[in-house]
Design an enzyme around this catalytic site. Sequence first.
Site, PDB file in Angstrom:
ATOM      1  N   LYS A  74       0.829  -1.217   0.000  1.00 53.45           N
ATOM      2  CA  LYS A  74       0.000   0.000   0.000  1.00 53.45           C
ATOM      3  C   LYS A  74       0.860   1.263   0.000  1.00 53.45           C
ATOM      4  O   LYS A  74       0.495   2.262  -0.616  1.00 53.45           O
ATOM      5  CB  LYS A  74      -0.937   0.014   1.226  1.00 53.45           C
ATOM      6  CG  LYS A  74      -2.103  -0.941   1.097  1.00 53.45           C
ATOM      7  CD  LYS A  74      -3.132  -0.420   0.099  1.00 53.45           C
ATOM      8  CE  LYS A  74      -4.268  -1.407  -0.093  1.00 53.45           C
ATOM      9  NZ  LYS A  74      -5.015  -1.217  -1.323  1.00 53.45           N
TER      10      LYS A  74
ATOM     11  N   LYS B  81      -2.494 -11.430  -9.450  1.00 57.20           N
ATOM     12  CA  LYS B  81      -3.685 -11.642  -8.620  1.00 57.20           C
ATOM     13  C   LYS B  81      -4.891 -10.885  -9.173  1.00 57.20           C
ATOM     14  O   LYS B  81      -4.759  -9.723  -9.567  1.00 57.20           O
ATOM     15  CB  LYS B  81      -3.367 -11.142  -7.211  1.00 57.20           C
ATOM     16  CG  LYS B  81      -4.506 -11.290  -6.237  1.00 57.20           C
ATOM     17  CD  LYS B  81      -4.207 -10.615  -4.904  1.00 57.20           C
ATOM     18  CE  LYS B  81      -5.474 -10.497  -4.103  1.00 57.20           C
ATOM     19  NZ  LYS B  81      -5.855  -9.178  -3.695  1.00 57.20           N
TER      20      LYS B  81
ATOM     21  N   LYS C  39      -9.690  -5.904  -7.215  1.00 58.58           N
ATOM     22  CA  LYS C  39     -10.479  -4.725  -7.594  1.00 58.58           C
ATOM     23  C   LYS C  39      -9.597  -3.545  -7.960  1.00 58.58           C
ATOM     24  O   LYS C  39      -9.927  -2.755  -8.819  1.00 58.58           O
ATOM     25  CB  LYS C  39     -11.339  -4.262  -6.411  1.00 58.58           C
ATOM     26  CG  LYS C  39     -12.444  -5.181  -6.049  1.00 58.58           C
ATOM     27  CD  LYS C  39     -13.287  -4.564  -4.956  1.00 58.58           C
ATOM     28  CE  LYS C  39     -12.880  -5.044  -3.578  1.00 58.58           C
ATOM     29  NZ  LYS C  39     -13.377  -6.348  -3.205  1.00 58.58           N
TER      30      LYS C  39
END
Length: 331
Positions: free
Chosen positions: A111, A194, A197
């Site tokens: 992140k 992967k 979203k």
Amino acid sequence: METVVSGIRSTGMLHLGNYFGAVKNFIKMQHDYNCFFFIADYHSLTTHPASADLHANVKQVLVEYLACGIDPGKSTIYIQSDLPETAELYLLLNMNAYTGELERSVTFKEKVKAQPDNVNAGLLTYPVLMAADILIHRAVKVPVGKDQQQHLEMARTFANRFNRMYKIELFPESFAFNFGTDLVKVPGLDGSGKMGKSEGEGNAIFLADSPDVIRKKVMRAVTDAGPTQPNQKKPEAIENIFSIMKLVSPDQTFRHFDDTYNNCTIRYGDMKKQLAEDIIAFTAPLREKILELSSDEKYIHRVATEGAAKARESARKTMSEARKAIGFLSF
Ligand code: ADP
Ligand code: TRP
């Protein structure tokens, strides 16, 4: 009966990765466990969604849970922010979570890279909030995909640390759970590893995607130039279409394309056409149910209200013991 907790962030529509990594297990577990499934809207704040979108996103995930077959008569379905007890437990657990261990979390590091201008404290303490979600109901099994394994390890650390500090056996150890032998990782169509979203456009197939959109996304999926030697190992670039086919197509179909790969006669175009049709056949009933439930405001309201009441009852019991153990006594 053992207790199960799992959640999905309310960042929009569910994709095949969410379904096969998590939701499919939720549905199966309902029969044999005391299940709590929630929509993680507190967690979604770490990426600063617009307030105008938040409620619609929560509703979408709730409707999709129900469409997939989570039964509010069997499981407790609730919205995370309807349970202020979770926020209280998060605060308490934060006192015994160390910045060093939080900084080592793989998802935190990802992140930091993905949103360098928004490295907020909520991102750092994301695993603490997740531990609070699990420990608030004292769950022992947590159906999640492979990417969540490290968070579960941290939840066990925080649980054991609390028990040790306050000399109490309040929190059990919880483990990631899957009915198969391994935790699942569904790859994205763009070959990035992967399905997710927040990955690029075209990476994920959403349960609510229309047949046309599914066909377009699958036809654009990344592949390579084709095999050059019989029975060669499949490179990562084409694992995407094979792994997804394994999940949605009949065994026979998968074997057919696997054989043509192994004898070097495969035509990726044919495989993709078949894959798109099999995904459509798989998602069509879910999509229909999603559309039907979306307009049933009364039912949605009832599920959310009753779920919150049941979840709070369980959470209050845990918090009362946690407060006592720490030394918060009433006068
Ligand atoms: P996303 O990664 O798309 O933001 P979430 O992080 O909200 O999705 O994931 C919700 C649940 O779905 C978690 O249990 C997670 O492990 C699972 N999950 C998400 N993506 C995948 C995937 N590609 N393969 C397997 N499980 C996944
Ligand atoms: N971190 C999970 C994800 O991104 C969502 C989540 C939040 C969760 N709290 C949880 C999953 C508690 C299981 C249990 O997918």
